[in-house]
Design an enzyme around this catalytic site. Sequence first.
Site: not given
Length: 386
Positions: A65, A68, A190, A242, A260
């Site tokens: 992530s 992103k 992705y 998050y 992660v």
Amino acid sequence: MTDDPIVDALTTVLDDVRDDTSGDVADYIPELASADADALSLVLVSPHGGVHAAGDAGHRFTLQSISKPFAFALALQTLGRDEVLERVGVEPSGEPFNAISLEPGSGKPDNPMINAGAIATTAMAPGETIEEKTSSLLTLMSACAGRELKVDEDVYASESETGERNRGIAHLLASYRAFDCGVDTAVESYFRQCSIQVDAKDVATMAATLAFGGRNPATGEQVLAPEVTRDVVAVMSSCGMYDASGRWTVRVGLPAKSGVSGGIIAVDPSEFGVAAFSPRLDRFGNSVRGVRALEEISRRFGLHMLADRPETSSPVVDVDHRDDATVVRLHGHINFGTAAQVAHRMREEAATARLMLDLRDTERLDESCGVVLRRVAADLDASIEE
Ligand code: DON
């Protein structure tokens, strides 16, 4: 001890968190489960592109992530803010990264830092095919890292084999006409973007590129427009961690993004980019020791973005070339960024003359910055007036 006082400071932080073996390595993507759970590193990239690396800084992992914010940056740079924000929100979701966070009615994802929004922004990358989109994402991220990055094909295969939830999210997005491309193109691009292989030095340099208005301080390349960078960092500050984003802001107070595989990047605008890596995760999916290490750095160097930082814009250094010595005189508030610049200047001046560091007029010298400057002075055999 090394010859770099910043590395020594980072190493001390790592030593303090090393024994914390709580948390678990992500295993929902089988290939991630084989990560070395004990790997631990902390890297800081400063204004002149200096890389200060502690721990296993060459250990490879995948971006996950952390990709992103950069996919979001590419979408903003390609389409402009208005068009991107038509299709993806910038509001914290307060939900886990893989939640189906779509606005009722419009189907708009809450923000680009969770999977739904990230798949939508990845789909906006230039190119028609998976290969073309991956290539434009890799080109941008490589420029931010300052070296050519590649996809880890084993991790990609593993993500793709087990990615039904992300495919489900992508199909829902497609039902709201979120993509100009096919569902497979969006979701496989992705997965490939998440599987880009990096080390902590790469991601610290990527963070530094965000910290310095889109200019990679190591290569000097202006990779992103400053206004794009500001938008990305703004969304990181509210959505990057998050459903632990609020807690992070209270405790660390730096815009950040985690992944992660155990990486976390954090940005101190105009000061530095920093990255921590340690694969065991807490229940939010954030690296346990990475969070602790960055919390310590923030506390020790006084970095919380909302803390009082008076006079950071005042001039901090006068250089007086006398016959017998060059006097570097500091005044105002010496914080991390100015200390790093002063250290750089001291090294330059010491190359040609005997050096004296005059700290008598400093109004505020953050503790760790004082340690750094005294160490640099000692290494250069400079005298100090305090
Ligand atoms: O979407 C996924 O499942 C991963 N490829 C990336 C997720 C991720 O890193 C979330 N982070 N904490």
